[in-house]
Write a protein that holds these residues in place. Structure first.
Motif, PDB file in Angstrom:
ATOM      1  N   ASP A  41       2.736 -35.173 -20.980  1.00 19.78           N
ATOM      2  CA  ASP A  41       2.179 -35.870 -22.346  1.00 19.78           C
ATOM      3  C   ASP A  41       2.545 -37.398 -22.352  1.00 19.78           C
TER       4      ASP A  41
ATOM      5  N   THR B  33       1.708 -30.017 -18.420  1.00 22.45           N
ATOM      6  CA  THR B  33       0.534 -29.032 -18.374  1.00 22.45           C
ATOM      7  C   THR B  33       0.087 -28.874 -17.014  1.00 22.45           C
TER       8      THR B  33
ATOM      9  N   THR C  50      -2.340 -27.265 -14.427  1.00 17.75           N
ATOM     10  CA  THR C  50      -3.697 -26.814 -14.298  1.00 17.75           C
ATOM     11  C   THR C  50      -4.377 -26.459 -13.033  1.00 17.75           C
TER      12      THR C  50
ATOM     13  N   SER D  98      -4.388 -22.470 -16.918  1.00 19.35           N
ATOM     14  CA  SER D  98      -3.203 -23.747 -17.119  1.00 19.35           C
ATOM     15  C   SER D  98      -1.989 -22.661 -17.727  1.00 19.35           C
TER      16      SER D  98
ATOM     17  N   ARG E  65       1.589 -24.219 -19.748  1.00 17.87           N
ATOM     18  CA  ARG E  65       2.255 -25.583 -20.296  1.00 17.87           C
ATOM     19  C   ARG E  65       3.682 -25.140 -20.948  1.00 17.87           C
TER      20      ARG E  65
ATOM     21  N   GLU F  62       6.912 -26.582 -22.954  1.00 17.27           N
ATOM     22  CA  GLU F  62       7.147 -27.557 -23.962  1.00 17.27           C
ATOM     23  C   GLU F  62       8.665 -27.437 -24.544  1.00 17.27           C
TER      24      GLU F  62
END
Length: 815
Positions: free
Chosen positions: A446, A467, A469, A479, A481, A483
């Motif tokens: 990000d 992320t 993919t 995908s 992700r 965080e």
């Protein structure tokens, strides 16, 4: 036996002779030796033919035997040439300019021009001609060319010649594409197209975005090109109200096939009205349109372009006239980039009495198969109705040879290596991505500006996320992700992991799983972005957003059940904790402002809004788009905007006791919305209407309530569902509710009449919002404003019943 064999041989020879075709080609010029571009060339008595290219050169296949070829171009007398085809034929043609005379026409000095009466009759017949063709099929060839004819040397520090692969004068073709398709139409407004072949210069694996429906311009419709180059569209010279916008002048008459053709000049009554200029051609007695050569200029309200020329020619087919070709030619200048180009569509092999099987028009307006871009050069040589120009041939050769280089492993490795290089500015603004094309995977970080934040609950915080993919065949992918989020003031670390698998693009089908912990907005519809809240908190001492901690696991799935009908299902289990403010830092300390607590109902004290609780919820929804149309391509199914409402039925249940869940409620809601309702020259409207009720509300905590999109800030993002002045948090409900939002965009109807505002191309908007629920009955907002592209300024008023409670300016941006 011998007799049978002899008969078979004779039949085969006859069939071979019958199927033999030859090339008929040549150049079409005027009496001065200048090429006549885009001349219609067709076999007399049929709709089989082609069009000359921009250099006047034509070439198409003709069966052996006798044939009469007709050559027609706007402004020129048609020419006919008889051929006895037994081999390839080269035949150049000279067209003479059409002599339009006013013989036998009486024009009284100071009186009304004869064209006015002709056009009144043509307008009276508009509805007849609009509806006389109930169905048809046709073969359509489309060619699109976009090129730069001038550009600055550098743009934002980048060398334009190298970046866009231009010549030394910074000229060149940016996009060259061809396609052929079979187009079907059924009145009223049903279309279906199947692409047969597709070719894009320098992109052998790409599919052309050409659509025959994009080239349809029917001057029997009252409004043309609506929401294409202008939000309002343009008044047809044959529209019911055309006499309010146009004056007409009879240039002269001529005769074709024993029919009198009127050439009529279009003269706008006002310079800045959304109308066409140019000439149209009307046939006597039936008052059909037989040709048009019109144009739009910047003062008519077109966006992006300076000029758009439209030429349309028709063929007599049965008892009506059908388009043989349509040609759009455009010019523009944006930030010093001067561009030009054209799109041309050639229609042939009409069938005005097709028989469609039941269910043929099922919403699929275009189908593109995998094989359409696999046609070789021999196919295009034999099936391309409009010959390429020398410039276009060079562009194909150069870009196709470069394509071979660009798909080489060495080139792709070097390009991937360059794109994977880390850049600090790129990471801050747009993030950082590492691609691995061999394994079809990527890692995307990000952007830093979205990962760095501040609020009064966490203080300064970091929220890095990555992320991963992996692309699969047929546009499927999955995908993952992870965080993290850490607040430096409250010293709270949270983290979660989500995974998504998109397993059927043609059915928009996917499944998602996530779990972990995070910090979330108390309003489950959101209040404002983390970046906007950071800016407001630090610089204006307004901590609008309020947060809570959620530890959770959930699973959801979505799928198209039938065309336009989408189903969503989600189960969520969470442990929810209210949080308190831990930081009071600000960059600007404003005298009249102070931070509020993280409980919106007790802004002065940190009183817990709800106890820590567990919630097991099940959500389901059905969304149906009336009249949904779509495009099917090898890489998926793509919904197109619908001109009918979208209906959504939702149900959410809080399940008590299971897995220790503390909630117990049932919410049923319904919403209807439409984003663009055309009102002709008055612009367009949009609306959202929603109702809902908690039929069971034994135990509902604040985050589970029905919330609304409020706005406490001067600056926000546009959303028709968002109130201008309603508080973000105070009016969520655990009972019944109804809300309604309406907005109308006049699309320059008024500002176009004010010289100072006209050049700004501002659009006027008005709107109203309404909410009623047990603690906020009959709350209403009204607003008006101006917008341009991504920015809007509006002034609004808010009322509780009949009492005005707030008013002021609001700015929105859509970045």
């Amino acid at each position: 036996m011998k007799k049978s064999l002899l008969t078979l041989v004779v039949v085969l020879i006859a069939l071979t002779c019958y199927a033999q075709t030859y090339k008929l080609s040549g150049t079409i010029k005027d009496s001065n030796g200048q090429p006549v571009p885009f001349t219609s060339v067709y076999i007399k008595g049929t709709t089989t033919g082609t069009s000359a290219n921009i250099d006047g050169f034509y070439s198409f296949s003709v069966s052996s035997g006798a044939a009469t070829i007709v050559y027609r171009a706007l402004g020129y007398s048609p020419a006919e040439q008889y051929f006895d085809i037994s081999g390839d034929v080269r035949q150049d043609i000279t067209l003479r300019e059409e002599a339009y005379t006013l013989r036998n026409i009486t024009i009284t000095p100071g009186g009304e021009d004869p064209a006015m009466d002709i056009m009144r009759k043509a307008i009276r017949n508009r509805g007849i001609h609009l509806n006389e063709v109930k169905a048809y099929t046709a073969d359509v060839y489309i060619k699109g060319v976009q090129k730069l004819v001038g550009a600055p040397k550098r743009f934002f520090g980048r060398d334009i010649q190298k970046t866009l692969d231009l010549d030394t004068n910074r000229h060149g073709i940016l996009y060259l594409s061809e396609s052929t398709s079979r187009f079907a139409y059924q009145h009223p407004g049903k279309i279906r197209e199947e692409m047969v072949s597709s070719k894009v210069a320098g992109r052998n694996n790409a599919f052309s975005f050409n659509k025959a429906s994009d080239l349809v311009i029917n001057f029997y419709e009252n409004i043309q090109l609506e929401n294409v180059l202008s939000t309002r569209g343009f008044i047809s010279p044959l529209a019911d109200n055309a006499l309010r916008y146009y004056r007409y002048r009879l240039v002269g008459t001529t005769t074709e096939d024993d029919n009198t053709i009127y050439k009529i000049e279009l003269l706008p009554r006002r310079n800045y009205d959304p109308v066409f200029r140019g000439h149209i051609y009307i046939v006597d007695n039936t008052y059909h349109l037989t040709s048009a050569h019109v144009y739009l200029t910047e003062n008519t309200g077109i966006n992006l372009l300076d000029t758009l020329n439209i030429s349309q020619q028709f063929l007599r087919t049965d008892q009506t006239y059908m388009p043989s070709n349509v040609h759009f030619q455009f010019y523009g200048d944006v930030f010093g980039f001067k561009f030009a180009g054209y799109y041309i569509g050639v229609y042939s092999n009409y069938n005005l009495h097709p028989e469609f099987p039941e269910g043929y028009f099922n919403g699929e307006i275009l189908k593109v198969n995998k094989a359409v871009n696999k046609k070789d050069s021999l196919f295009w040589l034999n099936n391309r109705p409009i010959p390429l120009t020398a410039e276009e041939r060079r562009d194909y050769r150069r870009k196709d040879s470069l394509e071979a280089l660009k798909v080489s492993r060495h080139y792709l490795d070097s390009l991937e290596k360059a794109n994977n290089q880390f850049g600090a500015i790129k990471f801050i603004v747009s993030g950082y991505t590492i691609n691995n094309r061999y394994e079809k995977k990527s890692y995307s970080f990000d952007p830093f500006y979205r990962s760095f934040l501040y609020n009064t609950v966490e203080g300064f915080a970091l929220k890095p996320a990555l992320t991963y993919t992996r692309q699969l065949d047929d546009r499927k992918y999955y995908s993952i992700r992870p965080e993290l989020r850490y607040g430096f003031s409250n010293k709270l670390l949270t983290g979660n992991l989500s995974a998504n698998y998109y397993y059927d693009p043609t059915k928009l089908a996917g499944i998602s799983v996530s779990g972990g912990s995070g910090i979330y907005d108390l309003n489950n519809l959101g209040s404002m972005s983390l970046f906007a809240n950071t800016f407001n908190t630090l610089f204006f001492e307004t901590n609008f957003s309020k947060f809570y901690k959620k530890e959770f696991v959930n699973i959801s799935t979505s799928r198209e059940l039938s065309n336009g009908l989408l189903a969503d299902l989600k189960m969520d289990y969470s442990w929810n904790t209210w949080l308190r403010n831990t930081s009071s830092f600000k960059i600007r300390d404003l005298k009249d402002e102070q931070f509020t607590s993280n409980n919106p109902f007790s802004p002065a004290t940190e009183t817990p809004l709800f106890p820590t609780y567990r919630a097991l919820t099940l959500s389901a929804s059905l969304t149906y788009t009336i009249g949904q149309t779509y495009i099917t391509r090898p890489d998926g199914k793509f919904y197109q905007p619908s001109k009918y409402p979208v209906l959504k039925l939702s149900y959410r249940k809080g399940i008590n006791h299971m897995l220790g869940s503390d909630v117990d409620y049932d919410l049923l809601s319904f919403e209807a919305s439409e984003t663009r309702i055309s009102t002709g020259m008055l612009g367009y409207s949009s609306f959202v209407a929603g109702i809902g009720k908690f039929f069971n509300r034994n135990q509902i905590y604040y985050p589970e309530a029905q919330h609304f999109r409020g706005n406490n800030s001067f600056l926000s993002k546009p959303d028709i569902r968002r109130f201008l002045f309603l508080d973000f948090y105070l009016y969520g409900t655990d009972r019944e509710y109804a809300e309604f939002h309406y907005e109308h965009n006049f699309s320059g109807l008024l500002t176009n009449k004010v010289p100072i505002l006209r050049k700004l191309k501002l659009e006027e908007v008005i709107g109203a919002s309404y909410l009623t629920q047990p603690v906020k009955r009959n709350y209403t907002e009204f607003y008006f404003g101006l917008q341009r592209l991504i920015f809007r300024a509006a002034y609004g008023f808010a009322y509780d019943g009949n009492k005005r409670v707030q008013h002021g300016f609001r700015l929105t941006y859509n970045l």
